[in-house]
Design an enzyme around this catalytic site. Structure first.
Site, mmCIF file in Angstrom:
data_model
loop_
_atom_site.group_PDB
_atom_site.id
_atom_site.type_symbol
_atom_site.label_atom_id
_atom_site.label_comp_id
_atom_site.label_asym_id
_atom_site.label_seq_id
_atom_site.Cartn_x
_atom_site.Cartn_y
_atom_site.Cartn_z
ATOM 1 C CE LYS A 241 -4.155 -1.680 0.250
ATOM 2 N NZ LYS A 241 -5.308 -1.494 -0.824
ATOM 3 C CD GLU B 30 -10.132 4.550 0.196
ATOM 4 O OE1 GLU B 30 -9.958 5.814 0.007
ATOM 5 O OE2 GLU B 30 -9.471 3.731 -0.279
ATOM 6 C CB SER C 191 -0.080 -7.942 -1.377
ATOM 7 O OG SER C 191 -0.965 -8.903 -0.846
#
Lengths: 263, 398
Positions: free
Chosen positions: B88, B110, B377
């Site tokens: 991220k 968000e 990830s």
């Protein structure tokens, strides 16, 4: 001719302003919605904005969001709202009514079927806040090819700037000028700082009436702009009034008559 | 099909389904983004922070024991080793540098599980920006530790109580706020979703995953992999993992969605499983929705995959046949998670474990000389409570 366009033309002849109120269909239930619509008609409302509830109403503030959630919980669907429209028209209700809805509801129904059904049930106009100018081709194609289809009402915002002229050119019925940034609700103090200039620009560009909405509660609120606009739209405040009066038809009539008289 | 030549679209998917008041904002954003990615100075800055702050490049690790057990060679792209524990941050660094460049002073985001929120709060602290993270009240309750992390980093966590009080509602609230304050506020979307140019922007800022992987596998194996796999929620790690392989037709691209309790139960987060197209959060894409066109809640043991839609480019890659999308259940993902812990000594995020689970299945039918690259990830530290509850037989899928 379309009921909204007719009404707007009559008002213009009489040199009067239009008054529009918003109600979420099925809030608190379909039966009450019918009573409220008939009370609005009796009180002389010019156009009714009927909200089709959607699970994710991104253009709405907390009051209308809540009304949508309640309506969905109560089992209200687009199909049931079409039934209500048909019933009203069959019973001779001739007040102009438009749908305020989100695109997914129409898209999921199928645009061709949706537009046909609107024409059949006497829906006079559409406001779709998450369908900006660039995304309107598909629905426009259906609207143009369907006899008796509703008119598509365009929204402009205080930051539309260079976009105003192309948007306004496409609008039918009226053009909806959003008075503030963000979502429905708010107050006079939330009106955009350049509101007057922006309204004037829209008015100078538009061949259809210019209506102002968002954050309006009383006729007094739009007084400073009466030399520009052709009318006012009240949404959130009207929903609050319904809630506070326990959906009283008398309260609805009193509010509309007063607003119209002062407008 | 007439959207073919429209750069806002991927085939029929994508677009800009937002209120009129955001159209000029999106236009301004698109121009700023296109300029920035062509500016060598901006790119250098982006790579500087990825290298010195995030800790890139991440290893492409040859999982020897797994490979011996399952057959083909399995390589793990170690995004779990990034600062903040997942991919991220790659996107956050890119978007926040862009926000700075555009003169914005505030950022909003968000978050569902809180990973993107933590990454945004981290970036905001680094670049001295005011940060508000919108998070569903339900999610705040479930992810208390991440809420505290964001607050430690100086962000404000704004509870969202509308709708279902989860990620989709947090996204709605972020969009509402953005529509009101776009003048000084930049909205950092965490996945490859939203109105154009967000899906494109997120892909570009996650592309680094596949750029590195491609170079690394060529160095190690002297050839391209046979399969590249990644999990898909909104689809940011997967689009980054796919990006530099899309034009390599010999590479099979596999996206793995969250099958929850099983597609047939209706309790899943696999937006593509039923093939229903709709419009949400500014984009036209595959969505979970009911027969009236209202958006349905996603269900997955993995909070990061718990989203009712999918990025529009994935929808396009699916329809064009360039990538294949499958789903694995909560149980399969949890088994894969434990398998990686015990076989390689790596605790993966539950999200990433979905990709692993499918890779294990695929491996059974592949020869030993084949090569699979899977995107790991994120790391699983954030998930240990859920794993514990799962192993104790408590309910973990809302």
């Amino acid at each position: 001719m379309n009921r909204i366009e007719n009404r707007m033309a009559e008002l213009k002849k009489l040199n009067k302003k239009a008054f529009i109120t918003y109600t979420t269909a099925g809030f608190p239930d379909i039966k009450k919605t019918k009573e409220i619509i008939l009370a609005q008609e009796e009180a002389g409302i010019d156009v009714i904005e009927l909200g089709v509830p959607f699970s994710d109403p991104v253009a709405d503030g907390p009051v209308i969001q809540n009304a949508s959630v309640e309506a969905i919980k109560n089992g209200v669907t687009l199909e049931k709202i079409f039934d209500l429209m048909k019933e009203l028209r069959d019973e001779g209700c001739e007040v102009p009514i438009l749908f305020m809805m989100y695109y997914n509801t129409a898209y999921h129904y199928g645009l061709e079927a949706f537009v046909k059904k609107c024409a059949e049930c006497g829906v006079d106009g559409l406001i779709i806040p998450d369908l900006p100018y660039e995304e309107q081709d598909e629905i426009m194609e259906q609207l143009e090819n369907t006899p008796g289809a509703p008119v598509f009402i365009e929204l402009v915002s205080p930051v539309s700037k260079q976009r105003i002229s192309k948007i306004v050119k496409r609008s039918r019925g009226f053009v909806y000028c959003v008075s503030q940034m963000g979502v429905t609700g708010g107050d006079v103090k939330d009106f955009h700082k350049n509101l007057r200039d922006y309204l004037s620009e829209v008015k100078n560009t538009s061949s259809v009436p210019v209506m102002m909405g968002f954050g309006i509660k009383t006729a007094e609120d739009v007084k400073p702009f009466e030399d520009i606009i052709d009318g006012a739209i009240v949404g959130t405040h009207f929903i609050k009034l319904l809630e506070e009066s326990n959906f009283s038809a008398d309260a609805v009539k009193e509010y509309i008559k007063k607003f119209k008289a002062e407008l | 099909m007439r959207k073919e030549n429209d750069n806002r679209y991927y085939g029929e998917f994508g677009g800009q389904f937002v209120s009129e008041s955001l159209m000029n904002t999106l236009d301004e954003l698109e121009r700023a983004f296109e300029e920035a990615i062509k500016d060598p100075e901006f790119i250098e800055q982006y790579h500087y922070y990825l290298r010195e702050y995030v800790g890139r490049e991440t290893p492409l690790y040859y999982a020897k024991r797994l490979s011996e057990k399952y057959g083909p060679k399995i390589y793990l792209k170690r995004e779990d080793l990034n600062h903040t524990g997942a991919h991220k941050i790659n996107n956050v660094i890119g978007q926040i540098l862009l926000a700075k460049r555009m003169g914005k002073t505030k950022v909003i985001a968000e978050t569902g599980a809180g990973q993107h929120g933590v990454a945004t709060a981290t970036g905001a602290a680094l670049f001295n920006m005011e940060c508000t993270v919108y998070m569903g009240a339900e999610d705040i309750e479930r992810q208390k530790l991440n809420v505290f992390r964001m607050e430690m980093l100086g962000a404000k966590v704004q509870p969202v109580t509308s709708g279902s009080s989860t990620l989709k509602d947090a996204t709605n609230e972020a969009i509402r706020t953005w529509a009101e304050r776009a003048e000084d506020t930049f909205y950092i979307i965490g996945s490859a979703v939203g109105p154009h140019p967000y899906p494109k922007m997120v892909k570009e800022f996650q592309r680094i995953i596949s750029t590195e992987s491609k170079r690394q596998i060529l160095e190690k194996e002297g050839r391209l992999p046979d399969v590249v796999a990644a999990c898909v929620g909104g689809g940011s790690n997967s689009i980054g993992m796919f990006a530099d392989f899309i034009d390599e037709p010999s590479v099979r691209l596999v996206g793995v969605e969250a099958g929850g309790l099983g597609i047939e139960t209706g309790k899943h987060a696999s937006a593509m499983a039923l093939g229903e197209v709709g419009v949400l959060h500014g984009m036209k894409t595959y969505l979970l929705q009911d027969k009236n066109g209202n958006i349905e809640l996603a269900h997955s043991i993995s909070a990061g995959l718990d989203y009712p839609g999918v990025g529009p480019e994935h929808a396009y890659l699916r329809d064009s046949g360039r990538a294949e999308y499958v789903s694995v259940t909560d149980d399969e993902a949890m088994n894969a998670l434990l398998e990686l812990c015990r076989t390689e000594g790596i605790i993966p995020a539950i999200e990433s474990s979905h990709a692993l689970a499918h890779v294990f299945k695929m491996a059974e039918e592949m020869d030993r000389d084949k090569i699979i690259v899977v995107c790991l990830s994120g790391r699983g530290d954030k998930d240990v409570n859920t794993v514990q509850r799962y192993l104790n037989g408590e309910e973990t899928n809302k």
